[in-house]
Design an enzyme around this catalytic site. Structure first.
Site, PDB file in Angstrom:
ATOM      1  N   TYR A 110       0.509   5.028   6.130  1.00 17.29           N
ATOM      2  CA  TYR A 110       1.110   5.167   4.805  1.00 17.29           C
ATOM      3  C   TYR A 110       2.637   5.270   4.914  1.00 17.29           C
ATOM      4  CZ  TYR A 110      -3.604   6.090   3.023  1.00 17.29           C
ATOM      5  OH  TYR A 110      -4.934   5.985   2.691  1.00 17.29           O
ATOM      6  N   ASN A 133      -5.858   1.285  -6.635  1.00 14.22           N
ATOM      7  CA  ASN A 133      -5.962  -0.152  -6.397  1.00 14.22           C
ATOM      8  C   ASN A 133      -7.202  -0.738  -7.079  1.00 14.22           C
ATOM      9  OD1 ASN A 133      -6.215  -2.732  -5.275  1.00 14.22           O
ATOM     10  ND2 ASN A 133      -6.717  -1.966  -3.235  1.00 14.22           N
ATOM     11  N   CYS A 141      -6.433  -2.007   0.965  1.00 10.80           N
ATOM     12  CA  CYS A 141      -6.019  -0.621   1.145  1.00 10.80           C
ATOM     13  C   CYS A 141      -6.732   0.024   2.329  1.00 10.80           C
ATOM     14  CB  CYS A 141      -6.239   0.171  -0.149  1.00 10.80           C
ATOM     15  SG  CYS A 141      -7.865  -0.013  -0.877  1.00 10.80           S
ATOM     16  N   HIS A 142      -7.845  -0.564   2.760  1.00 10.33           N
ATOM     17  CA  HIS A 142      -8.553  -0.035   3.928  1.00 10.33           C
ATOM     18  C   HIS A 142      -7.737  -0.200   5.208  1.00 10.33           C
ATOM     19  CE1 HIS A 142      -9.738  -4.293   3.704  1.00 10.33           C
ATOM     20  NE2 HIS A 142      -9.879  -4.235   5.023  1.00 10.33           N
ATOM     21  N   GLU A 170     -13.529  -6.363  10.322  1.00 11.69           N
ATOM     22  CA  GLU A 170     -12.334  -7.144  10.655  1.00 11.69           C
ATOM     23  C   GLU A 170     -11.977  -7.088  12.136  1.00 11.69           C
ATOM     24  OE1 GLU A 170      -9.109  -5.829   8.198  1.00 11.69           O
ATOM     25  OE2 GLU A 170      -9.985  -6.720   6.403  1.00 11.69           O
TER      26      GLU A 170
END
Length: 186
Positions: A110, A133, A141-142, A170
Protein backbone atom coordinates in the site's frame (compact mmCIF):
# COMPACT_ATOMS: atom_id res chain seq x y z
CA UNK A 1 -21.23 6.21 -12.20
CA UNK A 2 -23.65 6.07 -15.09
CA UNK A 3 -26.66 3.82 -14.75
CA UNK A 4 -25.94 0.21 -15.54
CA UNK A 5 -27.67 -1.10 -18.66
CA UNK A 6 -27.50 -4.77 -17.73
CA UNK A 7 -25.86 -7.44 -15.66
CA UNK A 8 -25.13 -11.15 -15.81
CA UNK A 9 -23.37 -13.93 -13.97
CA UNK A 10 -20.29 -15.56 -15.49
CA UNK A 11 -18.90 -18.94 -14.47
CA UNK A 12 -15.20 -18.88 -13.58
CA UNK A 13 -12.69 -21.15 -11.88
CA UNK A 14 -13.38 -19.36 -8.57
CA UNK A 15 -17.17 -19.38 -8.89
CA UNK A 16 -19.79 -17.25 -10.64
CA UNK A 17 -18.90 -13.58 -10.79
CA UNK A 18 -21.29 -10.75 -11.56
CA UNK A 19 -20.72 -8.21 -14.33
CA UNK A 20 -22.69 -5.00 -14.85
CA UNK A 21 -22.23 -2.72 -17.84
CA UNK A 22 -23.40 0.59 -19.26
CA UNK A 23 -25.32 1.09 -22.49
CA UNK A 24 -22.05 1.94 -24.25
CA UNK A 25 -20.30 -1.24 -23.03
CA UNK A 26 -18.15 0.17 -20.24
CA UNK A 27 -17.85 -2.09 -17.20
CA UNK A 28 -19.95 -0.56 -14.43
CA UNK A 29 -19.11 -3.10 -11.70
CA UNK A 30 -17.73 -6.58 -11.11
CA UNK A 31 -18.71 -8.73 -8.17
CA UNK A 32 -16.56 -11.63 -7.00
CA UNK A 33 -18.52 -14.75 -6.00
CA UNK A 34 -20.69 -14.72 -2.91
CA UNK A 35 -22.23 -17.76 -1.17
CA UNK A 36 -24.69 -18.28 -4.06
CA UNK A 37 -25.95 -16.61 -7.24
CA UNK A 38 -28.66 -14.66 -5.44
CA UNK A 39 -26.15 -13.18 -3.00
CA UNK A 40 -23.72 -12.34 -5.84
CA UNK A 41 -26.47 -10.53 -7.76
CA UNK A 42 -27.68 -8.76 -4.62
CA UNK A 43 -24.21 -7.41 -3.86
CA UNK A 44 -23.66 -6.45 -7.52
CA UNK A 45 -26.94 -4.56 -7.51
CA UNK A 46 -25.79 -2.40 -4.61
CA UNK A 47 -23.65 -0.73 -7.28
CA UNK A 48 -25.81 -1.47 -10.32
CA UNK A 49 -29.17 -0.71 -8.74
CA UNK A 50 -31.59 -1.06 -11.66
CA UNK A 51 -29.54 -3.32 -13.93
CA UNK A 52 -31.72 -6.08 -15.38
CA UNK A 53 -30.19 -9.47 -16.01
CA UNK A 54 -29.43 -9.60 -19.72
CA UNK A 55 -27.31 -11.28 -22.35
CA UNK A 56 -24.06 -9.28 -22.46
CA UNK A 57 -23.29 -7.37 -25.65
CA UNK A 58 -20.23 -8.60 -27.61
CA UNK A 59 -17.81 -6.12 -25.98
CA UNK A 60 -18.87 -7.27 -22.51
CA UNK A 61 -18.85 -10.94 -23.53
CA UNK A 62 -15.24 -10.46 -24.63
CA UNK A 63 -14.40 -9.08 -21.15
CA UNK A 64 -16.19 -12.05 -19.55
CA UNK A 65 -14.19 -14.51 -21.65
CA UNK A 66 -10.93 -12.81 -20.72
CA UNK A 67 -11.88 -12.80 -17.02
CA UNK A 68 -12.65 -16.52 -17.21
CA UNK A 69 -9.22 -17.18 -18.69
CA UNK A 70 -7.42 -14.93 -16.21
CA UNK A 71 -9.17 -16.55 -13.25
CA UNK A 72 -8.11 -19.94 -14.64
CA UNK A 73 -4.46 -18.87 -14.53
CA UNK A 74 -3.85 -17.42 -18.01
CA UNK A 75 -1.99 -14.13 -17.46
CA UNK A 76 -3.89 -11.13 -18.82
CA UNK A 77 -3.41 -7.68 -17.28
CA UNK A 78 -6.94 -6.67 -18.41
CA UNK A 79 -5.84 -3.00 -18.27
CA UNK A 80 -7.39 -2.15 -21.61
CA UNK A 81 -10.92 -2.99 -20.40
CA UNK A 82 -12.87 0.27 -20.32
CA UNK A 83 -14.39 1.04 -16.92
CA UNK A 84 -17.34 3.29 -16.10
CA UNK A 85 -15.56 5.67 -13.72
CA UNK A 86 -18.34 8.25 -13.60
CA UNK A 87 -18.71 9.24 -9.96
CA UNK A 88 -15.41 7.68 -8.86
CA UNK A 89 -13.33 10.23 -6.86
CA UNK A 90 -10.17 11.51 -8.56
CA UNK A 91 -7.81 9.97 -5.98
CA UNK A 92 -9.48 6.56 -6.32
CA UNK A 93 -9.16 6.77 -10.11
CA UNK A 94 -5.43 7.36 -9.71
CA UNK A 95 -5.14 4.43 -7.28
CA UNK A 96 -7.09 2.17 -9.65
CA UNK A 97 -4.90 3.16 -12.61
CA UNK A 98 -1.74 2.43 -10.60
CA UNK A 99 -3.11 -0.94 -9.45
CA UNK A 100 -4.08 -1.87 -13.01
CA UNK A 101 -0.47 -1.26 -14.10
CA UNK A 102 0.81 -4.03 -11.79
CA UNK A 103 1.35 -7.11 -13.95
CA UNK A 104 -0.31 -10.41 -13.00
CA UNK A 105 1.81 -12.35 -10.52
CA UNK A 106 3.45 -9.25 -9.07
CA UNK A 107 2.56 -7.42 -5.87
CA UNK A 108 3.08 -4.02 -4.31
CA UNK A 109 2.63 -2.64 -0.80
CA UNK A 110 0.00 0.00 0.00
CA UNK A 111 2.81 2.39 0.91
CA UNK A 112 4.62 1.75 -2.38
CA UNK A 113 1.48 2.59 -4.32
CA UNK A 114 0.98 5.76 -2.25
CA UNK A 115 4.58 6.85 -2.91
CA UNK A 116 4.16 6.10 -6.63
CA UNK A 117 1.14 8.44 -6.62
CA UNK A 118 3.22 11.21 -5.02
CA UNK A 119 1.47 10.83 -1.67
CA UNK A 120 3.94 8.83 0.45
CA UNK A 121 1.92 9.18 3.65
CA UNK A 122 -1.33 8.04 2.07
CA UNK A 123 -1.08 4.25 2.42
CA UNK A 124 -4.31 4.19 4.45
CA UNK A 125 -6.12 6.29 1.83
CA UNK A 126 -4.89 3.89 -0.87
CA UNK A 127 -6.30 1.02 1.18
CA UNK A 128 -9.64 2.79 1.57
CA UNK A 129 -9.87 3.45 -2.17
CA UNK A 130 -9.09 -0.20 -2.90
CA UNK A 131 -11.61 -1.32 -0.27
CA UNK A 132 -14.29 0.54 -2.23
CA UNK A 133 -13.11 -0.88 -5.58
CA UNK A 134 -16.18 -1.79 -7.65
CA UNK A 135 -14.16 -3.56 -10.35
CA UNK A 136 -12.20 -6.39 -8.70
CA UNK A 137 -10.39 -8.19 -10.27
CA UNK A 138 -10.25 -5.78 -13.26
CA UNK A 139 -8.73 -3.35 -10.79
CA UNK A 140 -6.49 -5.95 -9.12
CA UNK A 141 -6.66 -4.81 -5.51
CA UNK A 142 -5.58 -8.33 -4.54
CA UNK A 143 -2.08 -7.44 -5.79
CA UNK A 144 -1.63 -4.84 -3.03
CA UNK A 145 -0.24 -6.13 0.27
CA UNK A 146 0.22 -4.65 3.72
CA UNK A 147 3.55 -3.40 5.03
CA UNK A 148 5.85 -6.30 5.82
CA UNK A 149 4.21 -8.50 3.17
CA UNK A 150 1.05 -9.38 5.11
CA UNK A 151 -2.08 -9.89 3.05
CA UNK A 152 -3.83 -6.81 4.41
CA UNK A 153 -7.58 -6.55 4.08
CA UNK A 154 -9.88 -7.72 1.32
CA UNK A 155 -13.55 -6.88 1.22
CA UNK A 156 -14.74 -9.76 -0.99
CA UNK A 157 -16.42 -12.80 0.51
CA UNK A 158 -13.71 -15.00 2.00
CA UNK A 159 -11.58 -11.97 2.86
CA UNK A 160 -7.84 -12.51 2.75
CA UNK A 161 -8.34 -16.18 1.82
CA UNK A 162 -9.90 -15.01 -1.46
CA UNK A 163 -7.13 -12.45 -1.97
CA UNK A 164 -4.47 -15.12 -1.49
CA UNK A 165 -6.33 -17.50 -3.82
CA UNK A 166 -6.31 -14.86 -6.58
CA UNK A 167 -2.59 -14.32 -6.04
CA UNK A 168 -1.99 -18.08 -6.12
CA UNK A 169 -3.87 -18.37 -9.43
CA UNK A 170 -1.57 -15.69 -10.86
CA UNK A 171 1.54 -17.44 -9.57
CA UNK A 172 2.51 -14.46 -7.43
CA UNK A 173 6.01 -14.55 -6.03
CA UNK A 174 7.45 -12.84 -2.98
CA UNK A 175 10.04 -10.21 -3.82
CA UNK A 176 8.58 -9.50 -7.28
CA UNK A 177 8.24 -11.45 -10.48
CA UNK A 178 10.81 -14.16 -10.94
CA UNK A 179 12.43 -13.60 -7.54
CA UNK A 180 12.18 -15.33 -4.21
CA UNK A 181 9.93 -18.12 -3.13
CA UNK A 182 6.43 -18.66 -4.46
CA UNK A 183 3.82 -16.89 -2.37
CA UNK A 184 2.70 -20.19 -0.88
CA UNK A 185 6.11 -21.88 -0.64
CA UNK A 186 7.22 -20.11 2.55
Amino acid sequence: MAAAAGCCLVGTAIGRIGLAWTADGRIHAVQLPEADDAATLARLRRRAVAAPEAQPPPVVQAVATRLQAALAGQPDPLCDVVLDEDGIPAFARRVYAAARAIPPGQVRRYGELAAQLGAPGAARAVGQALGANPYAPLVPCHRILAAGGGAGGFSATGGTRTKLRLLQIEGARLGGAGQGAGLFDV
